[in-house]
Structures are given as structure tokens and as C-alpha cells.
Motif scaffolding. Structure first.
Motif, PDB file in Angstrom:
ATOM      1  N   ARG A 106       8.031   6.005   1.241  1.00 34.65           N
ATOM      2  CA  ARG A 106       8.632   5.538   2.365  1.00 34.65           C
ATOM      3  C   ARG A 106       8.776   6.355   3.332  1.00 34.65           C
ATOM      4  O   ARG A 106       8.713   6.209   4.571  1.00 34.65           O
ATOM      5  CB  ARG A 106       9.752   4.515   1.983  1.00 34.65           C
ATOM      6  N   ARG A 107       9.564   7.468   2.892  1.00 34.59           N
ATOM      7  CA  ARG A 107       9.775   8.331   3.694  1.00 34.59           C
ATOM      8  C   ARG A 107       8.756   8.911   4.444  1.00 34.59           C
ATOM      9  O   ARG A 107       8.693   9.519   5.642  1.00 34.59           O
ATOM     10  CB  ARG A 107      10.699   9.757   3.093  1.00 34.59           C
ATOM     11  N   ASN A 108       7.611   9.410   3.870  1.00 35.78           N
ATOM     12  CA  ASN A 108       6.747  10.462   4.110  1.00 35.78           C
ATOM     13  C   ASN A 108       5.329   9.522   4.784  1.00 35.78           C
ATOM     14  O   ASN A 108       4.306  10.150   5.238  1.00 35.78           O
ATOM     15  CB  ASN A 108       6.189  11.227   3.316  1.00 35.78           C
ATOM     16  N   GLN A 109       5.467   8.314   4.849  1.00 35.81           N
ATOM     17  CA  GLN A 109       4.288   7.596   5.355  1.00 35.81           C
ATOM     18  C   GLN A 109       4.037   7.762   6.698  1.00 35.81           C
ATOM     19  O   GLN A 109       5.090   7.775   7.788  1.00 35.81           O
ATOM     20  CB  GLN A 109       4.432   6.184   5.115  1.00 35.81           C
ATOM     21  N   THR A 120       7.504   9.536  -5.586  1.00 30.14           N
ATOM     22  CA  THR A 120       8.235   8.360  -6.047  1.00 30.14           C
ATOM     23  C   THR A 120       8.278   7.319  -4.870  1.00 30.14           C
ATOM     24  O   THR A 120       7.809   7.643  -3.694  1.00 30.14           O
ATOM     25  CB  THR A 120       9.913   8.599  -5.931  1.00 30.14           C
ATOM     26  N   VAL A 121       8.795   6.215  -4.942  1.00 34.34           N
ATOM     27  CA  VAL A 121       8.806   5.264  -3.683  1.00 34.34           C
ATOM     28  C   VAL A 121       9.505   5.519  -2.678  1.00 34.34           C
ATOM     29  O   VAL A 121       8.963   5.519  -1.528  1.00 34.34           O
ATOM     30  CB  VAL A 121       9.171   3.695  -4.227  1.00 34.34           C
ATOM     31  N   ALA A 122      10.468   6.117  -2.834  1.00 33.42           N
ATOM     32  CA  ALA A 122      11.277   6.727  -1.825  1.00 33.42           C
ATOM     33  C   ALA A 122      10.684   8.027  -1.059  1.00 33.42           C
ATOM     34  O   ALA A 122      10.705   7.904   0.108  1.00 33.42           O
ATOM     35  CB  ALA A 122      12.764   7.508  -2.345  1.00 33.42           C
ATOM     36  N   ASP A 123       9.936   8.640  -1.719  1.00 37.60           N
ATOM     37  CA  ASP A 123       9.213   9.742  -0.910  1.00 37.60           C
ATOM     38  C   ASP A 123       7.915   9.277  -0.205  1.00 37.60           C
ATOM     39  O   ASP A 123       7.803   9.518   0.921  1.00 37.60           O
ATOM     40  CB  ASP A 123       8.431  10.413  -2.086  1.00 37.60           C
ATOM     41  N   VAL A 136      -8.341  -4.480   4.759  1.00 35.83           N
ATOM     42  CA  VAL A 136      -8.060  -3.592   3.830  1.00 35.83           C
ATOM     43  C   VAL A 136      -7.212  -2.431   4.320  1.00 35.83           C
ATOM     44  O   VAL A 136      -7.423  -1.967   5.072  1.00 35.83           O
ATOM     45  CB  VAL A 136      -9.401  -2.953   3.110  1.00 35.83           C
ATOM     46  N   VAL A 137      -6.071  -2.232   3.494  1.00 34.98           N
ATOM     47  CA  VAL A 137      -4.900  -1.437   4.166  1.00 34.98           C
ATOM     48  C   VAL A 137      -4.931  -0.037   3.272  1.00 34.98           C
ATOM     49  O   VAL A 137      -4.738   0.026   1.962  1.00 34.98           O
ATOM     50  CB  VAL A 137      -3.722  -2.163   4.195  1.00 34.98           C
ATOM     51  N   VAL A 138      -4.905   1.042   3.818  1.00 35.93           N
ATOM     52  CA  VAL A 138      -5.078   2.497   3.129  1.00 35.93           C
ATOM     53  C   VAL A 138      -4.003   3.129   3.741  1.00 35.93           C
ATOM     54  O   VAL A 138      -4.010   3.333   4.839  1.00 35.93           O
ATOM     55  CB  VAL A 138      -6.341   3.116   3.356  1.00 35.93           C
ATOM     56  N   PRO A 139      -2.950   3.512   2.881  1.00 33.68           N
ATOM     57  CA  PRO A 139      -1.779   4.061   3.274  1.00 33.68           C
ATOM     58  C   PRO A 139      -1.977   5.709   3.635  1.00 33.68           C
ATOM     59  O   PRO A 139      -2.994   6.203   3.003  1.00 33.68           O
ATOM     60  CB  PRO A 139      -0.778   4.139   2.119  1.00 33.68           C
ATOM     61  N   VAL A 140      -1.494   6.118   4.467  1.00 33.25           N
ATOM     62  CA  VAL A 140      -1.664   7.587   4.885  1.00 33.25           C
ATOM     63  C   VAL A 140      -0.421   8.225   5.231  1.00 33.25           C
ATOM     64  O   VAL A 140       0.484   7.599   5.686  1.00 33.25           O
ATOM     65  CB  VAL A 140      -2.249   7.924   6.154  1.00 33.25           C
ATOM     66  N   TYR A 141      -0.284   9.334   4.147  1.00 36.77           N
ATOM     67  CA  TYR A 141       0.869  10.229   4.363  1.00 36.77           C
ATOM     68  C   TYR A 141       1.016  11.415   5.061  1.00 36.77           C
ATOM     69  O   TYR A 141      -0.217  11.734   5.210  1.00 36.77           O
ATOM     70  CB  TYR A 141       1.397  10.490   2.793  1.00 36.77           C
ATOM     71  N   ALA A 142       2.235  11.781   5.524  1.00 33.22           N
ATOM     72  CA  ALA A 142       2.209  13.140   6.177  1.00 33.22           C
ATOM     73  C   ALA A 142       1.651  14.331   5.424  1.00 33.22           C
ATOM     74  O   ALA A 142       1.994  14.325   4.276  1.00 33.22           O
ATOM     75  CB  ALA A 142       3.619  13.531   6.859  1.00 33.22           C
ATOM     76  N   ALA A 192       0.846  -1.293  -0.109  1.00 32.95           N
ATOM     77  CA  ALA A 192      -0.031  -0.017  -0.050  1.00 32.95           C
ATOM     78  C   ALA A 192       0.860   1.205   0.056  1.00 32.95           C
ATOM     79  O   ALA A 192       0.586   2.249  -0.625  1.00 32.95           O
ATOM     80  CB  ALA A 192      -0.956   0.144   1.139  1.00 32.95           C
ATOM     81  N   ARG A 193       2.155   1.164   0.837  1.00 34.18           N
ATOM     82  CA  ARG A 193       2.760   2.312   0.975  1.00 34.18           C
ATOM     83  C   ARG A 193       3.616   2.551  -0.492  1.00 34.18           C
ATOM     84  O   ARG A 193       3.572   3.679  -0.968  1.00 34.18           O
ATOM     85  CB  ARG A 193       3.814   2.045   2.056  1.00 34.18           C
ATOM     86  N   ASP A 194       4.273   1.848  -0.807  1.00 34.18           N
ATOM     87  CA  ASP A 194       5.200   1.874  -2.048  1.00 34.18           C
ATOM     88  C   ASP A 194       4.400   1.952  -3.111  1.00 34.18           C
ATOM     89  O   ASP A 194       4.431   2.968  -4.051  1.00 34.18           O
ATOM     90  CB  ASP A 194       5.719   0.518  -2.237  1.00 34.18           C
ATOM     91  N   GLY A 195       3.077   1.559  -3.279  1.00 35.79           N
ATOM     92  CA  GLY A 195       2.294   1.931  -4.463  1.00 35.79           C
ATOM     93  C   GLY A 195       1.005   3.072  -4.544  1.00 35.79           C
ATOM     94  O   GLY A 195       0.654   3.264  -5.285  1.00 35.79           O
TER      95      GLY A 195
END
Ligand SMILES: Nc1nc2c(ncn2[C@@H]2O[C@@H]3COP(=O)(O)O[C@H]4[C@@H](O)[C@H](n5cnc6c(=O)[nH]c(N)nc65)O[C@@H]4COP(=O)(O)O[C@H]3[C@H]2O)c(=O)[nH]1
Length: 796
Positions: free
Chosen positions: A227-230, A222-225, A209-215, A182-185
Motif C-alpha cells: 500500500r505504501r509503495n504502490q 506485506t500488504v502495508a509495504d 485488467v488491472v496490473v499493480p505497479v510498485y515504486a 491488485a495492490r494488496d495482493g
């Protein structure tokens, strides 16, 4: 083709019914199959569209759930302040108020090692007593070891007492994998898993069901963004069956189809085909995908996050979309019923027509059969003759007609009765049959007449002569009737086609002429027609016409021949002998017209004229002169003969004692009893009876004793033989002896010489008649006084 009756073969009789039945069954089956296919197609189209609609509705319902999770995520990503526990609970509670498929929703912040204690303290402050981040170990929890990062259940819609609070998803591999996906995609991931705290009675794994939440405000390009901002994840647990059922209930899903939802293919599910559904709307036992795919079904997906659940829809058993083939069945049943009705009708009609045809055939057969002998009758014979004649003419072949007439059959009939006559005819028919080939046609034309059509010979003349000879021989063999042995013969006339005629009429006429000739020739023989017979017939026909005229115009005259008493030489009387004075042919002797007059019946009128004239003439003679009149056998059959004789006597005034009636033996052969009575009647009034031409016919001496004759007239053939055949004297002598014994007199006919006269005198003959004593003369030339025997002898 005229033929004897033969029954129709059964197959041909019932062929219409069989054909109708076969065609009916064929059309019914083909029709029913076509309707079944049509029903199938219509149902399939309707089913597929319904299934598709259902799948869309389900997907929409599922999307609605997901969209609510996304709304929750927006809450986390949009507020400047941290979302408080109570805000979460209120918001989540509201979001899923009327969504029973949602089991629980939780907020799992991304917690690093440093923040751990802070989170644990904050949760405890929010009322989650004893909250600590823990890892799942077996069925229980243990305080999570120091890690760089945790995803603990921090907020949840579950009661604060639930042990799931603090559970670190990072310690549960499949759940952590879902978080990473969820995070990477930056997408919603879904996971089929067993909950730590499942609801009571739950059999199946639930869906996480997993919903990613970012800051807030951070990049997620990007995936790096990412991963960093989750910031964490929102995790929701769906009770899939409950969820789908709720969707179907609220959307009033069609009960006509059953929907099965199978789990997505993952490493955990080794064989998707064999797995049972996570949801099944059917009330019956859930079926594997492999089972479902065997019947009518629809395939689709239900997308939950990044996973595809397999949807298989099938028509509900007994529902409106399951093809019941009722219309096809109706077509089949109606078709079969119509076929059966039609076939039954045709069977009955065929039976009726067979019965009718049997009856018709029977009538036809009877109409063509002679009942007595069982042979074909005249009608059949004539029709067959026509047919054969036509056929033979076309093929250029010949054939013969043999006309048969039994000789002396009448005698049997008259003397032994009709029963014997019938039996004799049957036996004759059998004998004739036995002499013929299968191809020959034998028929009884009526009475004692038979006819044969013979064909297929190389030389028809030889062949028919051979057959006629054989038949004549066969028929002369004696027949045995009850108590009697009978001998008859047959006369046969033969005509050959096309030599003697081209049509039925000509051929029959000519065969008849030939038959007539056979009879005239003395019977029991055969004659093949020749052209002279036609000429003869023509002459005979002419003669017959002339004879009729002659009777009407009275062209006859009587000549009288005297007969004398042999002992005294005295003339005793005269025999009346008729002559025909023909206008062109002159005087015709009786031999040339009496037989024809007898055949045509003209003899009755002629005989009456002779009788009247003879009586009238004799009445003027001396009172002792007698007159002898010949009577034909045909006249004997006339009921009025006695009255005619009496009238002739009465009208002329001639005493009956002066009248002699001469009859031949042939009269005695027929109607013996009646004729005997008739003769007695004649005798009773004084008329004398003479047996004429004795010795020429049957010459049965028994007739002499049986019938009341006064005189026997010995035929002139015996007299002419007197001089050179000694046994003639012996015969005459014995006749004289017999006659004396029976109190009869004897007359010798045809006395031509004195020598004969003397011999007859010596033999004791009573009377003599012949040219020596006087030729037949017209009445005017008869000498008025009877001459003495001596002078008569001299005159001759
Ligand atoms: N050779 C030869 N012939 C002799 C001699 N004497 C007499 N005749 C012939 O012998 C026939 C005698 O008559 P029938 O036996 O009754 O035979 C008769 C009789 O059976 C029949 N017939 C004649 N007139 C009548 C008639 O009025 N009615 C019927 N039903 N039959 C008749 O015709 C037959 C022939 O008659 P006819 O031609 O007149 O022939 C007569 C007569 O002419 C003789 O010495 N020598």
C-alpha cells in the motif's frame, strides 16, 4: 399315428418366420444400441480431449495478453527515469501490435493531493489539452474534488483528445476495488465492466485488467509495504469476444466444438446459470449455461487475472464431434433389412412348404381314401389296423375286426348297371357309418367288401355281435335307387384280437374265414371265428390240392341215373352225375367237391371232361336214349362254352337232339341278357334245356317265361313231401299246368316209391327220376335194353 388330414395352424406354420423376425429385430436394436453407446463414448472422449485442448489454447492466448501487460509493468518498475508518454505509447503500441483483443492500455499513476497540479500541467505539456483529474458523475465528468489520492488516466493508447484522460478510477467504486485487490495482493485483477467510451456496436461489458505497479526498489512483502509503495496501475481493456476469436483464429481452433465463455460469478451476476455467454464461437443463438448443461458439454475455466470465466464447450451442431449415430443407424437399418429378408424368405418358404405339404397331404389323403364312398380305403385300414393292434397289445386291451360282404350286390350291379351299384355302395357306406361310434374305423376294402375295427368294449365278443346284428338289420332295410327299390343283405365275419391272432395277417384271415362261413350259412348273418373253421379251411385247402391232382390224373368217373317216361314207363335217357374216386377216401359224391371246384374255377376243366365223357358214352347207347349233363353257373361265364359243347358233340358224334343241358336258377340271376342269348344258341342247334332243382332257389315263375327251357325238373324235396304235405301236390299240379301252357315238359326228381310215382302220374308229370327207377350207376352197370316201367318198379 395314421390319421385323416388336418391343416396346420397358421401360427405353427409361420413360427420360424416370427421367431426369426423377433430375434432379428431384437439383435438389430440391441446391436444398434451397443454401437450407439460405443459411438457416444468414442465421440465423448474425442470431444472432451478437443475441448480441453481448446481451453488450454485459449488460456495460453489469454496468458500471452496478460504477460504483455506484465512486461509493461516491468518497464515502469525497472527504469530509473520516469517513463515518458511517448515511451509508453511506443512500447504499449508495439506490445499489442498483433493483438486485436486489446482495446486500450492506460497508465494510472498514484497521485496525491500535492502532486495533482503537477500531473495536470505535465499532461497538458505532453499535448493532452485541458487535462485535469476528474471524477465520473453519471455519464459525464466533473473536476475531481480535493482528495488524498487519485488514480487518473495519465497515459493511454487512445487519442489525446479522448475524454477519458484524467478520469480518476478512485471515484469509480468497482474499478477502485479492483485496484485495491491488485495492490494488496500484488496480483493482476480483472473486472467485467462497461467502458466509459465503449466501441460502437459493443453490446457486452468489456474486461478491465488491472496490473499493480510498485515504486522501483521498494518492498512489496506485506500488504502495508504494497500500500505504501504502490506507484500506480496499468489498466488494459480487453474486448473479450474479439480477443478469444483472434486466439482461435491464430491457433486454428477446431470447428468441431463450439466454445461459450460465461462471466465469472460476482455480485452483479445474480444467476450465472441463466446468464448468456460473453463469448460464443457458435454461429447460432447463444445459449445460457443451464441450456448448455442439458446436452453433451465440457466445463472448464478461463482465468483472467484473479477471476475465472466459465468455459462451456459443446460439439458443434452437425459437426464431426456431434454423435450422429450414423453407424448405429446403419447397423439398425442393415439388421432390419436382413431380418425382413430372412423373415420374408421364411414366410415364402413356409408358404411353399405348406403348399407342398397340402399337396402331399392331399395325395396321402387320396391314397388313403376310397373315392367312391369317401371312406378310408384298404391301405388306410391296414395301416390303422397295425397301429391299433400294436397299441392294444401294449395296453392289454381287445378289439374286433368285422369283415362285411354285401349279399346280392352283384345282382344289382348286373341288372341295374354300375351307376346304380355305385349309388348303392354310397348308401350302404352312409348306413354303416350311422351305426358306428366315432372311435370305430370303417373302410371300404374294394367291390362290395367293407371292414370295421371296433375297440373300447368291456366284452368284445358281445359288443361285436351286437354291432354285427345291428348292421345286418340295417343293411336288409330296402334301399331306394332312382326308379328302383332294392333289397340286399350282408354277411359278416368277426375276429377278435388278441384271442384270434396277434398280427394283422392272422386276424384278417380269421375274419375272412368267419365271413366265408356266414356266406355258406345262407348269407345275411354274422359269424364269430372259432378254431374249427381253421381246421375246416385246412381240410378244404387239402381238398383243393387233391382236386387239382384229381383233374390232372383223371380220377373222376361218371355215373348215370335213368329217367323214364311216366306214362309209358319207358326209359328215355340218363343224367350224368360225376363222382371222384379218391385214392384214399374212396368214392366222393359231387356235393363235397363241386362247390369247391366252382370256387377255384376247376369246374371249367372238370365240366368239359364230364361233357365230353357223357357225349362219348351216350353215343354208344340206343339212338333214342338221351343224356342230361349238369352245367355250373361258373361254366356259363366262359366265352368258349358253346365251342366246347359243339366240340364234345362233334368229337363224339352224338346228335345235339340227344343232349340235355341242366342249369339251375342261379345261372339266370346273373348276366341275364347274355345267358338268354347263349341258351337260344344251344336251342338253335337242337340241344334241350332243363331248369334243374326247380323250387329250391328263387323259383321265380317269371324265369320260365323269360328263358327258353324245354323241361322243368321239380326238386326232390317236393316229391318227398308228396305223401304228407297236401299242398305239394297242388304246387306240382300248378307247375305241370304252367309247363304245359309254355310247351315244356316236367320231370320229377327223387322218386323213391311207387306211391309217389302213381301220384305224379296222376298229376300229369311227364318224366320221373329217382331211386325207384334206378340209382346212379357206372356205365358198365347200365342194362343194355331199356326195361319196361313195371319191371323197373319191381327192381327198385
Ligand atoms: N335222396 C335221393 N336222391 C336221389 C334220388 N334220385 C337221385 N338222387 C340224387 O339227386 C341228385 C340229382 O342230381 P342234381 O339234382 O342234378 O344234383 C346234382 C348236381 O347238381 C351236381 N352234379 C352232379 N354231377 C355234376 C356234374 O357233372 N356237373 C355239375 N355241374 N354238377 C353236377 O351234384 C348234385 C348232386 O348229385 P348227386 O350226389 O349225384 O345226387 C344226385 C342223385 O344221386 C332219390 O330218389 N332220392
Amino acid at each position: 399315428m395314421i390319421g385323416r388330414w388336418r391343416p396346420l395352424p397358421l401360427f405353427r406354420l409361420y413360427r420360424p418366420a416370427l421367431v426369426a423376425a423377433s430375434l432379428g429385430v431384437l439383435f438389430s436394436v440391441v446391436g444398434a444400441a451397443a454401437v450407439a453407446r460405443w459411438e457416444d463414448r468414442v465421440n465423448r472422449v474425442e470431444f472432451e480431449s478437443t475441448a480441453e485442448t481448446e481451453a488450454i489454447v485459449m488460456q495460453n492466448g489469454m496468458n500471452e495478453y496478460i504477460s504483455r501487460l506484465v512486461a509493461l509493468r516491468t518497464l515502469f518498475e525497472s527504469t530509473n527515469e520516469d517513463v515518458t508518454r511517448s515511451e509508453f505509447e511506443t512500447f504499449a503500441g508495439r506490445l499489442f501490435e498483433r493483438h486485436p483483443g486489446m482495446l486500450r492500455v492506460a497508465w494510472l499513476p498514484r497521485v496525491n493531493r500535492k502532486e495533482r497540479a503537477e500531473y495536470e500541467a505535465a499532461a497538458a505539456a505532453d499535448g493532452v489539452s485541458g487535462y485535469r483529474i476528474k471524477s465520473l458523475q453519471g455519464d459525464g465528468f466533473a473536476t475531481a474534488p480535493q482528495e488524498d489520492e487519485y488514480f487518473p488516466v495519465f497515459y493511454s493508447t487512445q487519442p489525446k483528445t479522448s475524454p477519458v484522460y484524467g478520469m480518476d478510477y478512485a471515484t469509480i467504486p468497482d474499478r477502485y476495488a479492483a485496484i485495491e485487490r491488485a495492490r494488496d495482493g500484488d496480483r493482476i485483477a480483472a473486472l467485467r465492466t462497461r467502458l466509459y467510451e465503449p466501441r460502437e456496436g459493443d453490446q457486452l461489458p468489456n474486461v478491465l485488467v488491472v496490473v499493480p505497479v510498485y515504486a522501483k526498489g521498494t518492498s512489496r512483502d506485506t500488504v502495508a509495504d504494497r500500500r505504501r509503495n504502490q506507484a500506480g496501475v496499468i489498466v488494459a481493456a480487453f474486448d473479450l469476444p474479439l480477443l478469444l476469436r483472434a486466439i482461435r483464429t491464430t491457433t486454428a481452433a477446431s470447428p468441431a466444438i463450439s466454445v461459450n465463455v460465461y462471466p465469472p460469478f460476482t455480485g452483479q451476476i445474480v444467476s450465472l446459470e441463466q446468464s448468456l455467454p460473453d463469448f460464443s464461437s457458435s454461429a447460432t443463438a447463444p445459449q445460457s449455461m443451464a441450456d448448455v448443461s442439458k446436452g453433451v458439454h465440457w466445463s472448464g475455466n478461463l482465468r483472467i487475472g484473479d477471476t475465472d470465466w466459465q468455459v462451456r464447450a459443446l460439439p458443434t451442431a452437425g459437426g464431426p464431434l456431434e454423435t450422429a449415430y450414423d453407424r448405429a443407424l446403419t447397423v439398425l437399418v442393415v439388421g432390419m433389412l436382413l431380418t425382413m429378408s430372412l423373415a420374408s424368405y421364411l414366410v415364402l418358404a413356409s408358404r411353399n412348404s405348406r403348399r407342398l405339404s397340402l399337396a402331399n397331404r392331399r395325395v396321402l389323403e387320396l391314397a388313403q381314401t376310397d373315392i367312391l364312398t369317401g371312406l378310408p380305403n384298404r391301405a388306410f385300414f391296414l395301416a390303422r389296423l397295425d397301429e391299433i393292434n400294436r397299441q392294444m397289445r401294449e395296453d392289454g386291451l381287445t378289439f374286433s375286426i368285422l369283415m362285411l360282404d354285401l349279399d346280392r350286390f352283384k345282382n344289382v350291379n348286373d341288372s341295374l348297371g354300375h351307376g346304380a351299384g355305385d349309388l348303392l355302395l354310397r348308401q350302404v357306406a352312409q348306413r354303416l357309418k350311422s351305426a358306428l361310434r366315432q372311435s370305430d374305423v370303417l373302410a371300404r376294402l374294394g367291390g362290395d367288401e367293407f371292414a370295421i375295427i371296433q375297440e373300447g368294449c368291456d366284452d368284445q365278443r358281445v359288443c361285436s355281435a351286437e354291432l354285427a346284428g345291428r348292421i345286418a338289420k340295417l343293411v336288409t332295410e330296402p334301399f331306394l335307387l332312382p326308379g328302383h327299390r332294392v333289397e340286399i343283405g350282408t354277411s359278416i365275419g368277426i375276429a377278435i384280437a388278441p384271442e384270434h391272432g396277434s398280427n394283422q395277417e392272422q386276424l384278417l384271415r380269421k375274419a375272412d374265414l368267419a365271413l366265408y362261413r356266414s356266406k355258406a350259412a345262407g348269407r345275411n348273418c354274422f359269424t364269430i371265428y372259432d378254431e374249427a373253421m381253421s381246421a375246416e379251411l385246412e381240410a378244404r385247402n387239402m381238398l383243393e390240392g387233391d382236386l387239382r391232382d384229381a383233374i390232372a390224373r383223371c380220377q373222376f368217373e361218371l355215373h348215370y341215373q335213368p329217367f323214364v317216361d311216366v306214362a309209358s314207363g319207358q326209359r328215355c335217357g340218363f343224367e350224368a352225375l360225376v363222382r371222384w374216386r379218391h385214392p384214399t377216401r374212396g368214392l366222393i359224391p359231387p356235393d363235397q367237391f363241386i362247390p369247391l371246384a366252382e370256387e377255384t374255377g376247376l369246374i371249367v376243366a372238370l365240366g368239359e371232361w364230364v361233357l365230353r365223357r357223357a357225349c362219348e358214352d351216350a353215343a354208344s347207347w340206343p339212338s333214342d336214349a338221351r343224356v342230361a349233363v349238369n352245367l355250373s353257373p361258373v361254366q356259363f361265364k366262359e366265352a368258349e362254352l358253346f365251342d366246347v359243347i359243339c366240340a364234345a358233340l362233334g368229337d363224339s358224334g352224338l346228335p345235339p337232339e340227344r343232349l340235355e343241358i341242366e342249369i339251375t336258377e342261379s345261372v339266370l340271376l346273373e348276366r341275364g341278357i347274355e345267358n338268354h342269348a347263349f341258351m337260344e344258341r344251344l336251342k338253335s342247334i337242337g340241344i334241350e334245356l332243363a331248369l334243374d332243382d326247380f323250387g329250391t332257389g328263387y323259383s321265380s315263375l317269371s324265369y320260365l317265361t323269360a328263358f327258353p327251357f324245354d323241361k322243368i325238373k321239380i326238386d326232390k324235396s317236393f316229391i318227398s313231401n308228396l305223401s304228407h304235405r297236401p299242398h305239394s301236390s297242388a304246387i306240382i299240379s300248378s307247375i305241370v299246368t304252367l309247363a304245359r301252357g309254355l310247351d315244356m315238359s316236367v320231370t320229377a326228381e327223387g322218386v323213391e316209391t311207387s306211391e309217389q310215382f302213381e301220384r305224379l302220374k296222376g298229376l300229369g308229370v311227364n318224366f320221373a327220376q329217382g331211386y325207384l327207377l334206378g340209382r346212379p350207376q357206372p356205365i358198365e352197370r347200365i342194362a343194355p335194353e331199356p326195361p319196361v316201367a313195371g319191371s323197373r318198379l319191381d327192381a327198385a
